[in-house]
Design an enzyme around this catalytic site. Structure first.
Site, PDB file in Angstrom:
ATOM      1  N   CYS A  80      18.095  20.203  -8.930  1.00  0.00           N
ATOM      2  CA  CYS A  80      18.963  19.667 -10.408  1.00  0.00           C
ATOM      3  C   CYS A  80      17.922  20.152 -11.544  1.00  0.00           C
ATOM      4  O   CYS A  80      18.171  20.040 -12.556  1.00  0.00           O
ATOM      5  CB  CYS A  80      19.340  18.070 -10.372  1.00  0.00           C
ATOM      6  N   PRO A  94     -11.261 -15.574  -2.675  1.00  0.00           N
ATOM      7  CA  PRO A  94     -10.090 -16.534  -2.799  1.00  0.00           C
ATOM      8  C   PRO A  94      -9.196 -16.175  -3.642  1.00  0.00           C
ATOM      9  O   PRO A  94      -9.626 -15.248  -4.607  1.00  0.00           O
ATOM     10  CB  PRO A  94     -11.043 -18.079  -3.330  1.00  0.00           C
ATOM     11  N   SER A 114      -4.521  -9.287  -3.821  1.00  0.00           N
ATOM     12  CA  SER A 114      -5.190 -10.287  -4.981  1.00  0.00           C
ATOM     13  C   SER A 114      -3.777 -11.436  -5.230  1.00  0.00           C
ATOM     14  O   SER A 114      -4.283 -12.394  -5.855  1.00  0.00           O
ATOM     15  CB  SER A 114      -5.646  -9.542  -6.020  1.00  0.00           C
ATOM     16  N   GLY A 122      -5.435  -9.263   2.301  1.00  0.00           N
ATOM     17  CA  GLY A 122      -5.937  -8.153   1.607  1.00  0.00           C
ATOM     18  C   GLY A 122      -5.240  -7.804   0.371  1.00  0.00           C
ATOM     19  O   GLY A 122      -5.311  -6.607  -0.367  1.00  0.00           O
ATOM     20  N   CYS A 165      12.665  20.043  -9.567  1.00  0.00           N
ATOM     21  CA  CYS A 165      13.387  19.972  -8.420  1.00  0.00           C
ATOM     22  C   CYS A 165      14.393  21.231  -8.205  1.00  0.00           C
ATOM     23  O   CYS A 165      14.904  21.577  -9.238  1.00  0.00           O
ATOM     24  CB  CYS A 165      14.533  18.690  -8.954  1.00  0.00           C
ATOM     25  N   HIS A 169       5.978  -0.262  -2.607  1.00  0.00           N
ATOM     26  CA  HIS A 169       5.439   0.186  -3.730  1.00  0.00           C
ATOM     27  C   HIS A 169       5.529   1.750  -3.472  1.00  0.00           C
ATOM     28  O   HIS A 169       4.991   2.661  -4.092  1.00  0.00           O
ATOM     29  CB  HIS A 169       4.002  -0.124  -4.226  1.00  0.00           C
ATOM     30  N   ASN A 197       0.838  -1.162   0.011  1.00  0.00           N
ATOM     31  CA  ASN A 197       0.084   0.042  -0.049  1.00  0.00           C
ATOM     32  C   ASN A 197       0.934   1.218   0.018  1.00  0.00           C
ATOM     33  O   ASN A 197       1.914   1.434   0.441  1.00  0.00           O
ATOM     34  CB  ASN A 197      -0.949  -0.010   1.270  1.00  0.00           C
TER      35      ASN A 197
HETATM   36  P1  OAD Z   1      -6.010  -5.662  -5.313  1.00  0.00           P
HETATM   37  O1  OAD Z   1      -6.686  -4.762  -5.625  1.00  0.00           O
HETATM   38  O2  OAD Z   1      -5.214  -6.306  -6.555  1.00  0.00           O
HETATM   39  O3  OAD Z   1      -6.441  -6.666  -4.597  1.00  0.00           O
HETATM   40  C1  OAD Z   1      -7.122  -6.316  -3.290  1.00  0.00           C
HETATM   41  C2  OAD Z   1      -7.626  -7.563  -2.704  1.00  0.00           C
HETATM   42  O4  OAD Z   1      -8.095  -7.418  -1.405  1.00  0.00           O
HETATM   43  C3  OAD Z   1      -8.873  -8.262  -3.366  1.00  0.00           C
HETATM   44  O5  OAD Z   1      -8.377  -9.830  -3.585  1.00  0.00           O
HETATM   45  C4  OAD Z   1     -10.083  -8.292  -2.639  1.00  0.00           C
HETATM   46  O6  OAD Z   1     -10.879  -9.418  -2.583  1.00  0.00           O
HETATM   47  C5  OAD Z   1      -9.590  -7.703  -0.956  1.00  0.00           C
HETATM   48  N1  OAD Z   1     -10.306  -7.083  -0.255  1.00  0.00           N
HETATM   49  C6  OAD Z   1     -11.059  -6.020  -0.762  1.00  0.00           C
HETATM   50  N2  OAD Z   1     -11.781  -5.678   0.668  1.00  0.00           N
HETATM   51  C7  OAD Z   1     -11.088  -6.288   1.613  1.00  0.00           C
HETATM   52  C8  OAD Z   1     -11.348  -6.277   2.941  1.00  0.00           C
HETATM   53  N3  OAD Z   1     -12.173  -5.279   3.568  1.00  0.00           N
HETATM   54  N4  OAD Z   1     -10.651  -7.406   3.623  1.00  0.00           N
HETATM   55  C9  OAD Z   1      -9.766  -8.137   3.274  1.00  0.00           C
HETATM   56  N5  OAD Z   1      -9.533  -8.173   1.775  1.00  0.00           N
HETATM   57  C10 OAD Z   1     -10.398  -7.567   0.914  1.00  0.00           C
HETATM   58  O7  OAD Z   1      -4.722  -4.828  -4.414  1.00  0.00           O
HETATM   59  P2  OAD Z   1      -3.356  -5.513  -4.193  1.00  0.00           P
HETATM   60  O8  OAD Z   1      -3.238  -6.842  -4.225  1.00  0.00           O
HETATM   61  O9  OAD Z   1      -2.927  -4.486  -2.922  1.00  0.00           O
HETATM   62  O10 OAD Z   1       0.736  -1.576  -7.187  1.00  0.00           O
HETATM   63  O11 OAD Z   1      -2.557  -4.781  -5.376  1.00  0.00           O
HETATM   64  C11 OAD Z   1      -1.240  -4.927  -5.651  1.00  0.00           C
HETATM   65  C12 OAD Z   1      -0.597  -3.873  -6.353  1.00  0.00           C
HETATM   66  O12 OAD Z   1      -1.042  -3.913  -7.595  1.00  0.00           O
HETATM   67  C13 OAD Z   1      -0.898  -2.484  -5.821  1.00  0.00           C
HETATM   68  O13 OAD Z   1       0.055  -2.247  -4.672  1.00  0.00           O
HETATM   69  C14 OAD Z   1      -0.734  -1.700  -7.024  1.00  0.00           C
HETATM   70  C15 OAD Z   1      -1.273  -2.277  -7.947  1.00  0.00           C
HETATM   71  O14 OAD Z   1      -1.086  -2.137  -9.314  1.00  0.00           O
HETATM   72  C16 OAD Z   1       1.126  -0.338  -7.495  1.00  0.00           C
HETATM   73  O15 OAD Z   1       0.514   0.677  -7.522  1.00  0.00           O
HETATM   74  C17 OAD Z   1       2.630  -0.221  -7.901  1.00  0.00           C
END
Ligand code: OAD
Length: 243
Positions: free
Chosen positions: A149, A215, A188, A186, A146, A115, A98
């Site tokens: 620079c 899942p 994916s 939390g 900047c 990230h 996050n």
């Molecule tokens: P995602 O949006 O891919 O996944 C979020 C997950 O959280 C999903 O599988 C939802 O089912 C789950 N979810 C939603 N609400 C929830 C809750 N209340 N409790 C538990 N789970 C819940 O987000 P990330 O996996 O964090 O990168 O994504 C990874 C990276 O992809 C991010 O950091 C971002 C993105 O591109 C960058 O910006 C570099």
């Protein structure tokens, strides 16, 4: 289900956008996900930063206000208590994907931001000595430069197509290679390299747990356990901290 944290020596927790959902921040994927919009996805690509930084700032500048105005939730708080409950002979590391800084605001101390952090700004030039700084401006009017620079200033987040911060990644993999409990919450679980962290933990012989609303699709066999539910409800229960 409860986890007896006292039975482990080296605990690593990986969090994703689902942990901040209850605070009111949008996740990336799913029906209301940030990346649903093609233009938004393009704005987050490193090529856009090089050629159209104003577009990059339109996306990430606009995320600053919501990130600042929301509050950490019960999931963040449970992770703080987890860290506080560690004995002197135990180690705890929180790795987050996050960019909202909510873990630190909640009070977590050992946090690696894989990230970056959207509330920080830094210089585009990797050789510039300007340190990343907390920045209240959303830079919607003009692309900032900047003061040291003259290069373009950018949000301190990892764009699509960019390498992860090298030291942060190294510290993460070092901890994973010796951990005995790994919990992903939390996320994916499809964005590398964080999605592969569980494999390092499994090789280390750790117990590996996936906590998420839905899942994992496709499921990663390196996770030994999957528990479905909301992070803000599951996490406090899991650690024996109330309802
Ligand atoms: P995602 O949006 O891919 O996944 C979020 C997950 O959280 C999903 O599988 C939802 O089912 C789950 N979810 C939603 N609400 C929830 C809750 N209340 N409790 C538990 N789970 C819940 O987000 P990330 O996996 O964090 O990168 O994504 C990874 C990276 O992809 C991010 O950091 C971002 C993105 O591109 C960058 O910006 C570099």
């Amino acid at each position: 289900m409860m986890i007896d944290l006292s039975a482990y020596q080296r605990i690593v927790v990986l969090t994703g956008a689902g942990v901040s959902a209850a605070s009111g921040l949008r996740t990336y994927r799913g029906p209301d996900g940030l990346w649903k919009d093609e233009e938004v996805r393009r704005a987050a690509m490193v090529e856009t930063l090089w050629t159209e930084p104003a577009l990059t700032w339109r996306l990430f500048g606009a995320r600053r206000m919501p990130v600042r105005t929301v509050q950490p939730n019960a999931a963040h708080e449970a992770l703080v208590r987890m860290e506080e409950s560690m004995r002197a002979d135990q180690q705890f590391l929180l790795i987050t994907q996050n960019v909202d800084g909510l873990h630190q605001r909640a009070g977590s101390r050992k946090v690696l931001e894989l990230h970056g952090n959207v509330t920080f700004t830094r210089c585009m030039s990797n050789s510039c000595e300007l340190a990343p700084f907390e920045d209240g401006d959303d830079h919607s009017d003009e692309v900032p430069r900047c003061p040291k620079c003259g290069s373009v200033l950018r949000p301190d987040v990892v764009m699509f197509g960019e390498y992860l911060p090298v030291d942060t990644l190294r510290q993460s993999t070092q901890a994973l290679r010796v951990c005995d409990l790994f919990i992903a919450i939390g996320t994916s679980g499809i964005v590398a390299p964080a999605s592969q962290f569980v494999e390092l933990a499994e090789v280390a012989g750790a117990r590996t747990i996936y906590l998420n609303l839905e899942p994992m699709e496709p499921p990663n066999p390196a996770f030994h356990e999957e528990h479905l539910g909301r992070a803000e409800e599951l996490l406090p229960r899991l650690c024996g901290m109330g309802a």
